[in-house]
Design an enzyme around this catalytic site. Sequence first.
Site, PDB file in Angstrom:
ATOM      1  N   PRO A  70       2.518   8.470   8.889  1.00 19.81           N
ATOM      2  CA  PRO A  70       1.743   8.094  10.012  1.00 19.81           C
ATOM      3  C   PRO A  70       0.791   7.159   9.755  1.00 19.81           C
ATOM      4  O   PRO A  70       0.076   7.188   8.770  1.00 19.81           O
ATOM      5  CB  PRO A  70       1.184   9.709  10.474  1.00 19.81           C
ATOM      6  CG  PRO A  70       1.104  10.325   9.219  1.00 19.81           C
ATOM      7  CD  PRO A  70       2.368   9.692   8.370  1.00 19.81           C
ATOM      8  N   ASN A  71       0.386   6.344  11.024  1.00  8.77           N
ATOM      9  CA  ASN A  71      -0.529   5.181  10.834  1.00  8.77           C
ATOM     10  C   ASN A  71      -0.261   4.112  10.076  1.00  8.77           C
ATOM     11  O   ASN A  71      -1.034   3.036  10.096  1.00  8.77           O
ATOM     12  CB  ASN A  71      -1.970   5.834  10.525  1.00  8.77           C
ATOM     13  CG  ASN A  71      -2.442   7.134  11.786  1.00  8.77           C
ATOM     14  OD1 ASN A  71      -2.099   6.813  12.876  1.00  8.77           O
ATOM     15  ND2 ASN A  71      -2.635   8.341  11.081  1.00  8.77           N
ATOM     16  N   ARG A 111      -5.948  -1.387  10.067  1.00  8.03           N
ATOM     17  CA  ARG A 111      -6.540  -0.317   9.810  1.00  8.03           C
ATOM     18  C   ARG A 111      -7.343  -0.171   8.717  1.00  8.03           C
ATOM     19  O   ARG A 111      -7.001  -0.442   7.337  1.00  8.03           O
ATOM     20  CB  ARG A 111      -5.284   0.763   9.780  1.00  8.03           C
ATOM     21  CG  ARG A 111      -5.749   2.122   9.365  1.00  8.03           C
ATOM     22  CD  ARG A 111      -4.533   2.955   8.976  1.00  8.03           C
ATOM     23  NE  ARG A 111      -4.994   4.212   8.723  1.00  8.03           N
ATOM     24  CZ  ARG A 111      -4.361   4.961   7.773  1.00  8.03           C
ATOM     25  NH1 ARG A 111      -3.148   4.739   7.347  1.00  8.03           N
ATOM     26  NH2 ARG A 111      -4.841   6.223   7.709  1.00  8.03           N
ATOM     27  N   TYR A 113      -7.212  -0.178   2.514  1.00  9.58           N
ATOM     28  CA  TYR A 113      -5.891  -0.252   2.632  1.00  9.58           C
ATOM     29  C   TYR A 113      -5.468  -1.641   2.571  1.00  9.58           C
ATOM     30  O   TYR A 113      -4.236  -2.013   2.457  1.00  9.58           O
ATOM     31  CB  TYR A 113      -5.323   0.403   3.864  1.00  9.58           C
ATOM     32  CG  TYR A 113      -5.696   1.885   3.867  1.00  9.58           C
ATOM     33  CD1 TYR A 113      -5.114   2.798   3.053  1.00  9.58           C
ATOM     34  CD2 TYR A 113      -6.044   2.426   5.166  1.00  9.58           C
ATOM     35  CE1 TYR A 113      -5.331   3.975   2.943  1.00  9.58           C
ATOM     36  CE2 TYR A 113      -6.385   3.768   5.309  1.00  9.58           C
ATOM     37  CZ  TYR A 113      -5.929   4.562   4.290  1.00  9.58           C
ATOM     38  OH  TYR A 113      -6.159   5.976   4.343  1.00  9.58           O
ATOM     39  N   ASN A 160       5.744   6.962   1.430  1.00  7.41           N
ATOM     40  CA  ASN A 160       4.277   7.365   1.474  1.00  7.41           C
ATOM     41  C   ASN A 160       3.997   8.207   2.611  1.00  7.41           C
ATOM     42  O   ASN A 160       4.017   7.697   3.828  1.00  7.41           O
ATOM     43  CB  ASN A 160       3.386   5.714   1.936  1.00  7.41           C
ATOM     44  CG  ASN A 160       2.076   6.084   2.073  1.00  7.41           C
ATOM     45  OD1 ASN A 160       1.383   7.111   1.979  1.00  7.41           O
ATOM     46  ND2 ASN A 160       1.384   4.868   1.946  1.00  7.41           N
ATOM     47  N   ALA A 194      -1.043  10.951   5.699  1.00  8.37           N
ATOM     48  CA  ALA A 194      -2.001  12.093   5.815  1.00  8.37           C
ATOM     49  C   ALA A 194      -1.193  13.284   5.584  1.00  8.37           C
ATOM     50  O   ALA A 194      -1.777  14.298   5.361  1.00  8.37           O
ATOM     51  CB  ALA A 194      -2.906  11.896   7.107  1.00  8.37           C
ATOM     52  N   GLU A 248       6.267   9.025  -4.893  1.00  7.68           N
ATOM     53  CA  GLU A 248       5.351   9.155  -3.923  1.00  7.68           C
ATOM     54  C   GLU A 248       4.551   7.898  -3.922  1.00  7.68           C
ATOM     55  O   GLU A 248       4.189   7.588  -5.234  1.00  7.68           O
ATOM     56  CB  GLU A 248       4.627  10.460  -3.928  1.00  7.68           C
ATOM     57  CG  GLU A 248       3.132  10.583  -3.149  1.00  7.68           C
ATOM     58  CD  GLU A 248       2.706  11.842  -3.338  1.00  7.68           C
ATOM     59  OE1 GLU A 248       3.064  12.519  -4.414  1.00  7.68           O
ATOM     60  OE2 GLU A 248       1.481  11.933  -2.936  1.00  7.68           O
ATOM     61  N   HIS A 302       0.872   5.433  -2.630  1.00 12.24           N
ATOM     62  CA  HIS A 302      -0.080   5.540  -1.870  1.00 12.24           C
ATOM     63  C   HIS A 302      -0.882   3.934  -2.104  1.00 12.24           C
ATOM     64  O   HIS A 302      -1.020   3.805  -3.100  1.00 12.24           O
ATOM     65  CB  HIS A 302      -1.215   6.499  -2.102  1.00 12.24           C
ATOM     66  CG  HIS A 302      -0.584   7.856  -1.413  1.00 12.24           C
ATOM     67  ND1 HIS A 302      -0.416   8.492  -0.608  1.00 12.24           N
ATOM     68  CD2 HIS A 302      -0.415   8.883  -2.464  1.00 12.24           C
ATOM     69  CE1 HIS A 302      -0.069   9.482  -0.441  1.00 12.24           C
ATOM     70  NE2 HIS A 302       0.173   9.898  -1.815  1.00 12.24           N
ATOM     71  N   ARG A 341     -11.284   9.295  -3.624  1.00  9.46           N
ATOM     72  CA  ARG A 341     -11.710   9.499  -2.182  1.00  9.46           C
ATOM     73  C   ARG A 341     -12.157  10.830  -1.858  1.00  9.46           C
ATOM     74  O   ARG A 341     -12.545  11.688  -2.577  1.00  9.46           O
ATOM     75  CB  ARG A 341     -10.503   9.016  -1.176  1.00  9.46           C
ATOM     76  CG  ARG A 341     -10.178   7.596  -1.524  1.00  9.46           C
ATOM     77  CD  ARG A 341      -9.164   7.214  -0.675  1.00  9.46           C
ATOM     78  NE  ARG A 341      -9.444   6.944   0.849  1.00  9.46           N
ATOM     79  CZ  ARG A 341      -8.714   6.787   1.720  1.00  9.46           C
ATOM     80  NH1 ARG A 341      -7.387   6.838   1.713  1.00  9.46           N
ATOM     81  NH2 ARG A 341      -9.130   6.798   2.991  1.00  9.46           N
TER      82      ARG A 341
HETATM   83  C1  DQA Z   1      -2.597   6.899   2.201  1.00 12.24           C
HETATM   84  C2  DQA Z   1      -3.615   7.896   1.705  1.00 12.24           C
HETATM   85  C3  DQA Z   1      -3.701   8.948   2.593  1.00 12.24           C
HETATM   86  O1  DQA Z   1      -4.745   9.820   2.354  1.00 12.24           O
HETATM   87  C4  DQA Z   1      -3.951   8.642   4.084  1.00 12.24           C
HETATM   88  O2  DQA Z   1      -3.924   9.458   4.900  1.00 12.24           O
HETATM   89  C5  DQA Z   1      -3.151   7.376   4.610  1.00 12.24           C
HETATM   90  C6  DQA Z   1      -2.701   6.393   3.602  1.00 12.24           C
HETATM   91  C7  DQA Z   1      -2.435   5.691   1.279  1.00 12.24           C
HETATM   92  O3  DQA Z   1      -1.338   4.918   1.319  1.00 12.24           O
HETATM   93  O4  DQA Z   1      -3.233   5.309   0.474  1.00 12.24           O
HETATM   94  O5  DQA Z   1      -2.723   7.167   5.689  1.00 12.24           O
HETATM   95  O6  DQA Z   1      -1.276   7.548   1.999  1.00 12.24           O
END
Ligand code: DQA
Length: 146
Positions: free
Chosen positions: A5-6, A13, A18, A69, A72, A93, A95, A102
Amino acid sequence: MLHGPNLNLLGTRETSVYGTATLSEIDRDLKRLAEKEGVKLMIQQSNSEGELVDRIQKAAGRYHAVLINPAAYTHTSIALRDAIVSVGLPVVEVHLSNIYRREAFRRHSYIAEVAIGQICGFGACSYSLGLLAVIHHVRAKPKNKR
Ligand code: DQA
């Protein structure tokens, strides 16, 4: 490759966290890398947990591995974790940010415990590193069990 998501908002964003690369730019680089490595790569993004679960289930028998990825859902989703365990596919995985530097709620990943490994903190580069890691893992099998 599954984007959670997002991540469709990358580029605008929270750019200080990011970076400014858009998801299309990241996907374009991943496709180039996959082509160079001679592997077939399917890329999907979803904001919905259930859809990501469906995608993981459908990957079984069709793909050798999953790069994800979970965004959240990393920190909340027992459903994604159970899906990964259920299909038994190797998962890497990734990120963009270093989730351990963080907020406290980001420091736990439900996925890490069922993944082969995790790459975080290298911005868009985390994806390329993750793809190379998963390709290496699949090619090294059966020496390299999950
Ligand atoms: C994320 C890290 C997560 O905590 C966050 O909710 C994201 C992006 C990252 O790629 O750094 O949406 O997965």
